[in-house]
Design a protein around this motif. Structure first.
Motif, short mmCIF file in Angstrom:
data_model
loop_
_atom_site.label_atom_id
_atom_site.label_comp_id
_atom_site.label_asym_id
_atom_site.label_seq_id
_atom_site.Cartn_x
_atom_site.Cartn_y
_atom_site.Cartn_z
N MET A 64 0.83 -1.21 0.00
CA MET A 64 0.00 0.00 0.00
C MET A 64 0.85 1.25 0.00
N LEU A 71 1.97 6.51 -6.96
CA LEU A 71 0.87 7.37 -7.43
C LEU A 71 1.20 8.84 -7.23
N ALA A 75 1.47 11.59 -10.16
CA ALA A 75 0.58 12.75 -10.17
C ALA A 75 1.36 14.06 -10.11
N GLN A 78 4.96 13.87 -12.79
CA GLN A 78 4.67 13.59 -14.20
C GLN A 78 5.90 13.13 -14.97
N PRO A 79 6.45 12.01 -14.53
CA PRO A 79 7.68 11.51 -15.17
C PRO A 79 7.40 10.99 -16.58
N VAL A 80 8.44 10.93 -17.39
CA VAL A 80 8.31 10.40 -18.75
C VAL A 80 9.38 9.34 -18.98
N LEU A 84 9.04 6.92 -16.06
CA LEU A 84 7.63 6.53 -16.08
C LEU A 84 7.51 5.01 -16.09
N LEU A 91 4.45 -0.59 -9.87
CA LEU A 91 3.05 -0.86 -9.53
C LEU A 91 2.70 -2.33 -9.80
N LYS A 92 3.25 -2.86 -10.89
CA LYS A 92 2.95 -4.25 -11.21
C LYS A 92 3.74 -5.21 -10.32
N THR A 95 2.55 -6.21 -6.72
CA THR A 95 1.47 -7.19 -6.67
C THR A 95 2.04 -8.61 -6.57
N PRO B 2 -1.08 18.95 -18.67
CA PRO B 2 -2.17 18.24 -17.99
C PRO B 2 -3.41 18.16 -18.88
N ASP B 67 -1.58 -2.35 -21.54
CA ASP B 67 -0.44 -1.72 -20.86
C ASP B 67 0.11 -0.56 -21.68
N LEU B 71 0.20 3.31 -20.64
CA LEU B 71 1.48 4.04 -20.56
C LEU B 71 1.46 5.29 -21.44
N LEU B 74 -0.55 7.89 -19.68
CA LEU B 74 0.18 8.48 -18.55
C LEU B 74 1.24 9.45 -19.05
N ALA B 75 1.93 9.07 -20.13
CA ALA B 75 3.05 9.88 -20.61
C ALA B 75 2.56 11.15 -21.30
N GLN B 78 -0.83 12.96 -19.00
CA GLN B 78 -0.54 13.30 -17.62
C GLN B 78 -1.79 13.55 -16.78
N PRO B 79 -2.61 12.51 -16.69
CA PRO B 79 -3.87 12.63 -15.95
C PRO B 79 -3.63 12.77 -14.46
N VAL B 80 -4.62 13.31 -13.77
CA VAL B 80 -4.52 13.45 -12.32
C VAL B 80 -5.77 12.86 -11.67
N LEU B 84 -6.12 9.36 -13.14
CA LEU B 84 -4.82 8.73 -12.86
C LEU B 84 -5.03 7.41 -12.16
N ARG B 85 -5.91 7.42 -11.16
CA ARG B 85 -6.15 6.21 -10.39
C ARG B 85 -6.80 5.11 -11.25
N THR B 88 -3.91 3.65 -13.38
CA THR B 88 -2.96 2.80 -12.64
C THR B 88 -3.66 1.53 -12.16
N LEU B 91 -3.57 -0.94 -14.93
CA LEU B 91 -2.27 -1.63 -15.03
C LEU B 91 -2.22 -2.83 -14.10
N LYS B 92 -2.82 -2.68 -12.91
CA LYS B 92 -2.80 -3.79 -11.96
C LYS B 92 -3.82 -4.87 -12.36
N VAL B 94 -5.05 -5.79 -15.31
CA VAL B 94 -4.78 -6.66 -16.46
C VAL B 94 -3.88 -7.83 -16.06
N ASP B 219 -8.54 0.79 1.52
CA ASP B 219 -7.87 -0.41 1.05
C ASP B 219 -8.46 -1.63 1.75
#
Lengths: 230, 230
Positions: A64, A71, A75, A78-80, A84, A91-92, A95, B2, B67, B71, B74-75, B78-80, B84-85, B88, B91-92, B94, B219
């Motif tokens: 968590m 996250l 947020a 904003q990496p690329v 990124l 994140l994967k 799990t 953004p 995926d 990606l 995200l790149a 650049q969602p927030v 964003l959630r 992400t 990604l988990k 799938v 959670d």
């Protein structure tokens, strides 16, 4: 704002270091959980079970906290490109790590089933399987934080070794159950324990596949399942 | 940049719709793969196995394509916050879906083991388990794309039902093996098949937990593992 500029960039680098060190700490706890659980099973020692359950709870919190940090970085920073990909791979990967903790708890549930059994099939391969799975896990995580695809590929090559050991356990357990039809549940407990350890090696393999994908952009995750196996 | 401004925002909305529809398509293929694999097992019919292997390969491609789209979003977008959630969480999720495809292939491997066996333990619960797991999967994915936490929580409440059916299968298989010590591998194949279906329900449960977390920020993933179970 993208990850440019002195101050923000320094913060981002610090967060990346934090992410890496948390991942390694989580991985070390997973390794320890498996080690303890297998030892409990081999020694039929229920005393270690609470320790594994506590470690698993800590591993769950790790997941968590790492998710939250990742996250936050997505947020706010904003990496690329590579960064990124490193964060989304994190994140994967958590799990898979979290499920290694679950496998350790699963293993502990089997300790109760054999602790009082009058007889249990021999399972000399279990310790060897466990050592291999732990070392694959450690190598996969090191490869991840070092972004080292060669090292990750070395992990992939070790999965068949664990599968072969698992096959041997199963054959021996079946032969034993045939001779001890009254002790089938104890045989089943050994088969399940071996399966859990084999799954730890699978999780390590998944991690290594993610690393190769992250570094090389080549998806090796599904090579195995493209062969018709049955 | 953004996610603001008319044109970019329209693109982003289109991509979100694409992501949702791809997820649902992937989920439908997972459901079909499990349905086919369980049918092959129940009918001891090796003819369906190739179909499941082909579906699994398609599911693997779904994972890679989703995926990649996530990606890309995200790149470039650049969602927030909620978006964003959602991405992400995708990604988990799938990863769980992809492993459902693997469980279907695992099940098919067991078909070969019982196809020629002179006797197989009865397993009337398997069809019921499979129907429940498929419906949990469908509900969890619908809850995900609708961002509906209530619906996801309803999925969580169904997991014990599948666990109970699995326990019944195991008890019956053990009793049967005791009376048929020469047919232990066939008994083991039925136990494994039930385990794979139980794991599909677990994956659906994982999906539902992710949805609750995404929507409520609470959670619930680790409530189960905080109870010392052994």
């Amino acid at each position: 704002m993208p990850n440019v500029g002195g101050h923000l960039s320094r913060d981002f680098e610090a967060e990346l270091r934090e992410l890496r060190s948390r991942l390694l700490a989580m991985g070390a706890r997973c390794e320890q959980a498996i080690h303890l659980a297998v030892t409990a099973f081999l020694e039929r020692d229920l005393g270690r079970v609470q320790e594994v359950v506590a470690l698993d709870a800590r591993i769950d919190r790790d997941e968590m906290e790492i998710d939250e940090l990742a996250l936050h970085m997505l947020a706010l920073r904003q990496p690329v490109a590579d960064d990124l990909r490193f964060i989304t791979t994190t994140l994967k990967c958590v799990t898979d790590l979290e499920r290694i903790g679950d496998e350790a708890v699963n293993l502990c549930e089997r300790v109760g089933e054999i602790a009082l059994a009058p007889a249990v099939p021999p399972h000399p391969e279990l310790a060897e399987m466990s050592a291999a799975a732990q070392s694959m896990l450690r190598e996969a995580l090191d490869a991840f934080v070092e972004r080292d695809a060669d090292r990750a590929e070395a992990v992939l090559r070790r999965d068949p070794e664990v599968d072969a050991l698992y096959g041997r356990v199963l054959r021996e357990v079946f032969a034993w159950m045939r001779l001890h039809p009254d002790e089938i549940p104890a045989g089943q407990a050994v088969a399940s324990a071996a399966k859990y350890v084999e799954r730890v090696a699978d999780h390590a393999t998944n991690l290594a596949e993610q690393v190769v994908f992250m570094v090389r952009g080549v998806d090796v995750r599904h090579r195995r399942s493209e062969r018709p196996r049955p």
